[in-house]
Design a protein around this motif. Structure first.
Motif, short mmCIF file in Angstrom:
data_model
loop_
_atom_site.label_atom_id
_atom_site.label_comp_id
_atom_site.label_asym_id
_atom_site.label_seq_id
_atom_site.Cartn_x
_atom_site.Cartn_y
_atom_site.Cartn_z
N UNK A 7 0.86 -1.08 -0.11
CA UNK A 7 0.11 -0.11 -0.03
C UNK A 7 1.00 1.23 -0.22
N UNK A 8 2.16 1.12 0.39
CA UNK A 8 2.89 2.38 0.57
C UNK A 8 2.70 3.27 1.75
N UNK A 9 1.94 2.49 2.64
CA UNK A 9 1.59 3.38 3.88
C UNK A 9 2.84 3.29 4.71
N UNK A 10 3.07 4.21 5.71
CA UNK A 10 4.28 4.11 6.57
C UNK A 10 4.02 3.63 7.71
N UNK A 11 4.54 2.55 8.32
CA UNK A 11 4.47 2.00 9.56
C UNK A 11 5.24 2.77 10.64
N UNK A 12 4.85 3.66 11.12
CA UNK A 12 5.62 4.58 11.80
C UNK A 12 5.69 4.22 13.23
N UNK A 22 -3.58 -1.60 20.20
CA UNK A 22 -4.60 -1.58 19.01
C UNK A 22 -5.67 -2.62 18.85
N UNK A 23 -5.01 -3.87 19.30
CA UNK A 23 -5.95 -4.86 19.07
C UNK A 23 -6.72 -5.02 20.27
N UNK A 40 -7.27 -4.59 11.84
CA UNK A 40 -6.04 -3.99 12.49
C UNK A 40 -5.23 -3.03 11.89
N UNK A 41 -5.05 -3.40 10.70
CA UNK A 41 -4.02 -2.61 9.94
C UNK A 41 -4.60 -1.31 9.66
N UNK A 42 -6.01 -1.10 9.42
CA UNK A 42 -6.66 0.00 9.26
C UNK A 42 -6.57 0.86 10.75
N UNK A 43 -6.56 0.15 11.83
CA UNK A 43 -6.53 1.06 12.98
C UNK A 43 -5.17 1.41 13.00
N UNK A 44 -4.31 0.71 12.96
CA UNK A 44 -2.91 1.05 12.79
C UNK A 44 -2.48 2.20 11.76
N UNK A 45 -3.05 2.22 10.60
CA UNK A 45 -2.53 2.93 9.66
C UNK A 45 -1.41 2.34 9.04
N UNK A 46 -1.48 0.99 8.70
CA UNK A 46 -0.24 0.18 8.19
C UNK A 46 -0.86 -0.86 7.37
N UNK A 47 -0.18 -1.47 6.47
CA UNK A 47 -0.56 -2.54 5.60
C UNK A 47 -0.66 -3.63 6.76
#
Length: 236
Positions: A7-12, A22-23, A40-47
């Motif tokens: 997705x190119x999203x950044x897992x900061x 988050x879980x 879970x990825x959507x909540x974290x803002x990560x793939x």
């Protein structure tokens, strides 16, 4: 900062602890049925695939979440001088944490995490039972009996807390409604007790059951110590 996967999203700052927290939020807001790595990825803002860098699979993550509840139970906990108080406070704290996360508790109470918080809890309980006078081969049985009791009651309460408000309201009002109308000829003891059934408080009842369990363990410990002392006393 590295872009994450497809997705190119950044897992900061993605870490095991952040994923666990988050879980917990996701489980409590959406329930276990909607707990997926995608959500879970959507909540974290990560793939979602980023989670696999820290946990092998969903079950590995669930065990870590279960251990997190135990870690929260043990926060700032110190054993008391009296072994019974140590066990009593541990069980009450554990129940409080589970009821604060009922959807998670339904999953967590039946698991063996094999992780640090669980091992520390086991160590504390076995230490208390050793203080009571049990050797390891006996302590393990009382450990399992006590913990299974506390977890079972906590799981039952958590399952109830996770019900919708309408179901809970119907169940709670039944004690003062349907049970109050039970015919005395058929249910004489129930009819006699009916006025008092709505007065039973769940937290007080758990504390009562816990005290009964601890009193029974203390009685068994006293009997065991007396038997051991008798075996060591030379016959006259």
């Amino acid at each position: 900062m590295a872009a994450d996967g497809r997705s190119g999203r950044r897992a900061v700052g993605l870490s095991p602890q952040r994923i666990i927290e988050a879980s917990l939020e996701l489980l409590e807001s959406d329930g276990p049925d909607k707990f997926t790595f995608r959500a879970l990825g959507a909540r974290l803002g990560a793939d979602p695939t980023a989670v696999y860098r820290h946990f092998r699979d969903k079950d590995d993550l669930l065990l870590a979440i279960a251990d997190e509840l135990l870690a929260r139970t043990l926060e700032s906990f110190e054993p008391a001088a009296d072994w019974r108080e140590t066990l009593r406070v541990l069980c009450l704290r554990m129940r409080k944490v589970y009821l604060a996360h009922p959807h998670t508790a339904v999953l967590a109470t039946v698991r063996t995490t094999r992780r640090p918080a669980e091992m520390r809890a086991v160590e504390l309980i076995l230490s208390a039972l050793t203080q009571a006078g049990f050797p390891p081969d006996r302590a393990v049985h009382y450990y399992r009996a006590l913990v299974d009791f506390a977890l079972s009651w906590s799981c039952m309460a958590a399952t109830y807390a996770a019900l919708d408000a309408g179901a809970r309201s119907g169940d709670e009002s039944a004690w003062g409604r349907e049970y109050a109308l039970a015919p005395a000829q058929r249910y004489p003891h129930l009819a006699a007790a009916a006025p008092y059934l709505p007065e039973v408080d769940e937290e007080e009842n758990f504390a009562l059951a816990l005290d009964l369990m601890l009193e029974a363990i203390a009685a068994r410990a006293g009997k065991f110590r007396a038997e051991e002392a008798g075996e060591r006393t030379p016959a006259s």
